[in-house]
Structure formats: C-alpha cells, structure tokens
Design a protein around this motif. Structure first.
Motif, PDB file in Angstrom:
ATOM      1  N   ARG A 175       0.823  -1.211   0.000  1.00  8.05           N
ATOM      2  CA  ARG A 175       0.000   0.000   0.000  1.00  8.05           C
ATOM      3  C   ARG A 175       0.856   1.260   0.000  1.00  8.05           C
ATOM      4  NH1 ARG A 175      -2.445  -0.417   6.182  1.00  8.05           N
ATOM      5  NH2 ARG A 175      -0.496   0.082   7.268  1.00  8.05           N
ATOM      6  N   THR A 176       0.368   2.267  -0.684  1.00 13.60           N
ATOM      7  CA  THR A 176       1.089   3.537  -0.758  1.00 13.60           C
ATOM      8  C   THR A 176       0.579   4.556   0.254  1.00 13.60           C
ATOM      9  OG1 THR A 176      -0.424   4.366  -2.451  1.00 13.60           O
ATOM     10  CG2 THR A 176       1.531   3.185  -3.203  1.00 13.60           C
ATOM     11  N   HIS A 177      -0.518   4.247   0.892  1.00 12.82           N
ATOM     12  CA  HIS A 177      -1.103   5.116   1.926  1.00 12.82           C
ATOM     13  C   HIS A 177      -2.063   4.283   2.769  1.00 12.82           C
ATOM     14  CE1 HIS A 177      -3.797   6.211  -1.765  1.00 12.82           C
ATOM     15  NE2 HIS A 177      -3.965   4.965  -1.388  1.00 12.82           N
ATOM     16  N   THR A 178      -2.438   4.830   3.883  1.00 13.40           N
ATOM     17  CA  THR A 178      -3.408   4.116   4.729  1.00 13.40           C
ATOM     18  C   THR A 178      -4.848   4.494   4.364  1.00 13.40           C
ATOM     19  OG1 THR A 178      -3.128   5.822   6.439  1.00 13.40           O
ATOM     20  CG2 THR A 178      -1.844   3.808   6.677  1.00 13.40           C
ATOM     21  N   SER A 179      -5.027   5.182   3.233  1.00 15.68           N
ATOM     22  CA  SER A 179      -6.383   5.502   2.772  1.00 15.68           C
ATOM     23  C   SER A 179      -7.179   4.239   2.498  1.00 15.68           C
ATOM     24  CB  SER A 179      -6.315   6.354   1.503  1.00 15.68           C
ATOM     25  OG  SER A 179      -5.583   7.537   1.716  1.00 15.68           O
ATOM     26  N   SER A 180      -6.477   3.150   2.149  1.00 11.61           N
ATOM     27  CA  SER A 180      -7.187   1.893   1.891  1.00 11.61           C
ATOM     28  C   SER A 180      -7.932   1.402   3.125  1.00 11.61           C
ATOM     29  CB  SER A 180      -6.187   0.827   1.424  1.00 11.61           C
ATOM     30  OG  SER A 180      -5.132   0.678   2.361  1.00 11.61           O
ATOM     31  N   VAL A 181      -7.414   1.736   4.306  1.00 10.68           N
ATOM     32  CA  VAL A 181      -8.093   1.358   5.545  1.00 10.68           C
ATOM     33  C   VAL A 181      -9.477   2.007   5.605  1.00 10.68           C
ATOM     34  CG1 VAL A 181      -7.989   1.430   8.073  1.00 10.68           C
ATOM     35  CG2 VAL A 181      -5.896   1.080   6.750  1.00 10.68           C
TER      36      VAL A 181
END
Length: 334
Positions: A175-181
């Motif tokens: 993942r490139t950011h925790t936006s997926s969370v």
C-alpha cells in the motif's frame, strides 16, 4: 537346622545395633531409603529373622514377637529422625546456595526508550481518541482496488504516476497510503464514523533528508451528515495546536488529490522554512458511492500525514534518515 530362642534374640540385638549405626552414618535421603527397605522391608533382614519363629516352641514365640516389635519401632524412630535431619539439612543447603548477596554490585541493564516514531504515533492517537475517533488498521499488502480504484484513481489516472510502487507477482501491491483502511472500514460500517488509521506505507521515493521509500502514515476520516470544510480545518487546527503548541505557524494551500475535492496541503514553519506535513480535503462523492454511501445525504473529510515529518518538526530533527539508522547516540536523546 533348628533355630533356638537365644539365637533369634541375638540376631535381633545384632540387627538393631548394626542398623542403628548404619542409619546414623548415612548422609543422603536416597541411602536412607535403601536402608529402610533393607532392614524393615517385606524381604528385609527383620522379616528374614522372624521366619525362624516357626521353629520355636509355642510359649517362646510371643517373646520373640514382642522383641521384634521393639527392634522395629526403634529402627523406625531412628529412620524418621534421620530423615527429618537430612531434609532440614537439604533445605538449609538450598537456601544458602540461593542466597542473594545484596552487597554485591548488580548486573547493569540499560533502560529502554520509546523510538521517536512510536512515541509520535502514540501522541497522535491520544489526541484523536480524545476527540472521539476510533483507531482502525488494515493490511499492508493491498489489492489495486482498495489502494487506487475505490479511491477514485482508476488505472489510467495520471495521479498514479506519483504513487505507482511495489507490485507483487500476484498483482497485489504494498500500500502507498493508509487511505485503503478507510475503504475497508466504510464497507463494514454505517455513518456516522470517525476513525484514525496508523500504519506503514511504501513508495518508490528517492531517499533524501525529508523522504523515505518506507514510512509511517496516519490518516483520519469523518463521515456524517452536514460536515463541511470548516469542520475539517477546525479539526486540523486543534490537532496541530495540541501536537506542536499554539505558537507554531500553520498555513493551508490549495492542492489536488483524486479522492478529495476540494483538497489542501498543510504546511508548518520548520527551520526557517515552510514544510508540508499533511494533505486533506473533503471526501470525493465517487469514493462515498464506491462504499455504498449516498453523497446526497453524507459528506466527509479526510487528512493524512507522514509520522516521520511530524517527528522531525516535534524534535527538530534535520534528516529523516536519522530515524532509521539505529544509531544509539541519536536514539538515546529521546
């Protein structure tokens, strides 16, 4: 060959004398048990002597039986006394061997410290939990859908050029950011929601004084009816004042992110210049649609920042690489 009364009496007297001396001379519990079996066991010497009673006259048997009981009780008393003595000696020896000499210098064990990255994460989470946010986490290996598509970044979107990163043979990626969370959480929850998501991220950034290919990020997300950019700006202002103090200069700059509209970047004054520390914006309606939320009913805001950047500002660190070098001369300052 017959056994006479006098012979049995002599044998019992000899047994008592020899056994008493042997018991007194033994110095272990194991040897003592062997003596007990050898003298008083079913096949012991006392039992062997008593087998000769069958050759005595009827009137002499009680005399030998009584004498045998006296010998047995005497030996048993000697065994019990010796056992108690040996057990006490064993306990005393153990106590002496395990005694701690408090006058001797102890072995030095250095006191550990919390790494500045971990302490910064703890500090951030404390602030947002205090504001009513829930801590949420997710996997570091993600699918393209959760990392990009559900966040309004399709395969042909130019914004991918900044984040296309470490792909795995099966098509997944780091993942490139925790936006997926945020996507995972919204799929499983109904509004209103307020979450703070910490975690490690990966990008193919060129490593320099303020960038790293592996870094920690924290993102916040709030979704409810009637949320506006004013709520976002107020939340960030309160957070940064709690984090760095009210006298730290802060500015918002218009920016662009595919998953927020409008979007902004937040800078703070650091070592005489402006340093970007976080991005933010109102959640794009397409993102809300992707998780089944009605954008005509709900609005939301999100913000994200690198933990290392915050640690650098908080502790006046001049180079992000110092956080990863494991140099005790540096880490022992915290």
């Amino acid at each position: 060959m017959t056994t006479s009364l006098n012979e049995l009496e002599a044998q019992l007297a000899t047994l008592k004398q020899v056994a008493t001396k042997a018991i007194a001379a033994t110095d272990t519990l194991e040897q003592l048990e062997q003596l007990r079996v050898g003298y008083l066991g079913k096949k012991g010497q006392l039992s062997q002597i008593l087998r000769g009673m069958g050759q005595l006259a009827a009137e002499d048997r009680p005399r030998i039986g009584s004498l045998a009981n006296v010998v047995k009780e005497s030996l048993q008393a000697s065994l019990d006394g010796k056992r108690s003595y040996l057990q006490e000696a064993q306990i005393q020896a153990q106590l002496e061997s395990e005694t701690l000499d408090v006058t001797m210098p102890g072995v030095y064990s250095p006191i550990g410290r919390v790494h500045p990255i971990n302490s910064t994460i703890d500090r951030v989470l404390d602030i947002f939990v205090g504001l009513g946010y829930t801590v949420a986490t997710g996997p570091e290996m993600e699918t393209d859908y959760y990392n990009f598509e559900a966040l309004n970044t399709p395969a042909d979107h130019p914004a991918r050029d900044m984040q296309d990163t470490f792909y795995l043979p099966d098509g997944n990626l780091l993942r490139t950011h925790t936006s997926s969370v945020q996507i995972h959480y919204m799929e499983d929850s109904e509004p209103p929601i307020r979450i703070v998501a910490p975690g490690r991220c990966y990008r193919r950034d060129t490593v320099d004084a303020t960038h790293a290919a592996v870094f920690y990020q924290i993102e916040i997300l709030a979704v409810d009816e009637g949320l506006t950019f004013t709520d976002l700006k107020g939340t960030i202002k309160v957070f940064l004042e709690e984090m760095f103090g009210e006298d730290l200069p802060i500015r918002f700059r218009a920016s662009y992110f595919p998953f927020t509209e409008p979007s902004a970047e937040v800078d703070v004054q650091w070592q005489g210049r402006w340093l970007e520390v976080m991005g933010c914006g109102m959640v794009d309606p397409n993102v809300l649609k992707s998780v089944g939320y009605d954008p005509e009913v709900y609005t939301g805001f999100a913000a994200g920042f690198g933990v290392e950047r915050f640690a650098m500002v908080l502790h006046q660190i001049d180079d992000i690489r110092r956080l990863y070098n494991s140099d005790l001369r540096f880490l022992q300052q915290f």
